[in-house]
Enzyme design. Sequence first.
Site, short mmCIF file in Angstrom:
data_model
loop_
_atom_site.label_atom_id
_atom_site.label_comp_id
_atom_site.label_asym_id
_atom_site.label_seq_id
_atom_site.Cartn_x
_atom_site.Cartn_y
_atom_site.Cartn_z
N SER A 179 0.91 -1.14 -0.08
CA SER A 179 -0.05 -0.10 0.05
C SER A 179 0.87 1.34 -0.10
O SER A 179 2.13 1.05 0.55
CB SER A 179 -0.85 -0.20 1.25
OG SER A 179 -1.33 1.25 1.59
N TYR A 208 -0.56 -0.88 10.35
CA TYR A 208 -0.55 -1.38 8.84
C TYR A 208 0.47 -0.79 8.04
O TYR A 208 1.21 -1.58 7.02
CB TYR A 208 -1.98 -0.64 8.42
CG TYR A 208 -2.31 -1.00 6.84
CD1 TYR A 208 -2.78 -2.14 6.68
CD2 TYR A 208 -2.44 -0.04 5.96
CE1 TYR A 208 -3.41 -2.49 5.13
CE2 TYR A 208 -2.63 -0.30 4.67
CZ TYR A 208 -3.05 -1.37 4.29
OH TYR A 208 -3.66 -1.68 3.12
N LYS A 268 2.86 -3.22 5.78
CA LYS A 268 2.93 -3.11 4.43
C LYS A 268 4.23 -2.50 3.72
O LYS A 268 4.75 -2.88 2.65
CB LYS A 268 2.08 -1.92 3.94
CG LYS A 268 0.67 -2.79 3.85
CD LYS A 268 0.20 -3.71 3.02
CE LYS A 268 -1.06 -4.23 2.86
NZ LYS A 268 -1.53 -5.47 2.26
#
Length: 274
Positions: A152, A165, A169
Site C-alpha cells: 500500500s 498497517y 505494508k
Amino acid sequence: MTNLAGKTAYITGAGRGIGRAIALKLAADGANIVLNDLDVDPAAEVVAEIEALGGKAIAIPGSVTAPGFAEDFIGAGLDKFGGIDIIVNNAGYTWDSFIGKMTDAQFDAMIDVHLKAPFQILRAAAPFIKSQAAEEAAEGREVFRKVVNISSIAGTGGNAGQANYSSAKAGIVGLTKTMAKEWGRMKVNVNAVAFGMIATRLTEATDEKKSIDVDGNTVGVGIPKKLVAGMEAMIPMGRAGTVEEAAGGVYLFCIPESNYVSGQTLIVSGGLTI
Ligand SMILES: NC(=O)c1ccc[n+]([C@@H]2O[C@H](COP(=O)([O-])OP(=O)(O)OC[C@H]3O[C@@H](n4cnc5c(N)ncnc54)[C@H](O)[C@@H]3O)[C@@H](O)[C@H]2O)c1
C-alpha cells in the site's frame, strides 16, 4: 491461446474486492485458481463464477493467520492441480488508531495478516518450487514463477493512524526484495504492488459505522464521505481506482513480459504519491 493457460495461481483474500478481481482476471487468462478467504460463502461464490466462465478453481476458506494454514493452502492446491506458478498474497484489512491508543493486539494483528502470513505461505511453497526448479534447470529449461505481494502507499509513504498497517505494508516490501534475491536463481519473479485508494469494502465512502469480525476482533471498515472526497481530490486521476484496475497492476507481474523484472514495487494509485 492465453498467457496463463495451464498455470496454477494461489490468491488469498479472494472472496471479494481486489482479490476477487485478481482471481477472475487470472482465470479469464487461463490459470487454475486456488483461492482463499476468511469468509466461506464469498469464496465459494467466486469459485462458482470462475466455473461458470469455463475455468477451474477451488476454495480453501479460513484465516491466513491460522496455525498450519499456509501448508494446508499450498498442499490443497498441489493435490488438486499439481503445480505452483503464481502466488498473490492479498488477504488483509485495516485496524486504525493513532499510536497513543494502538494496542499491542492491534499492532500484532496487522503484522500477522499482512507480513507473517505471506512469509509462511512462501515458506510452505519453497520445497516444491526448489525441487521443480532443480529439475527444470537439469533439463536446461527456464520456467518462470511469479510472486506478487500486495502492499500500500501507506507502506511506501506512511499514513497517520496506521502505524501497524504501514509497518506491515513496508515490511512486505522488504520480504519481496529478499525473496527476489533468494529465489532469482530458481527463476521466481518476486514483486509487490502498492495500491493507493481502490474502491472496496475497506475504503467505501460511508458515514455509517460499519465493522467486520476478523480473527475474533471487531474492526471498522469504510471511510467518512468527506474524507474520501478529500482523498479523491488529491489523486491526479481524480477518483479511486476500480478493483479491475487494481487487478491489472497485479496481472502485469504475472505474465511472461515481466520475466526479467524482480524485487520491484509497482505503485497503482492513479498517480498519487505520498
Ligand atoms: N482498497 C484499497 O484502497 C487498498 C489500498 C492499499 C492496499 N490494499 C490492500 O489490498 C488487499 C485487498 O483489500 P481490499 O481493498 O480488496 O479489501 P476487501 O475487504 O474488499 O477484501 C479483502 C478480503 O480479504 C479477506 N480477509 C481479510 N482478512 C483475512 C484473513 N485473515 N484471512 C483470509 N482472508 C482475509 C476478507 O474477508 C476480504 O474478502 C489488502 O491487503 C489491502 O490491505 C487495499
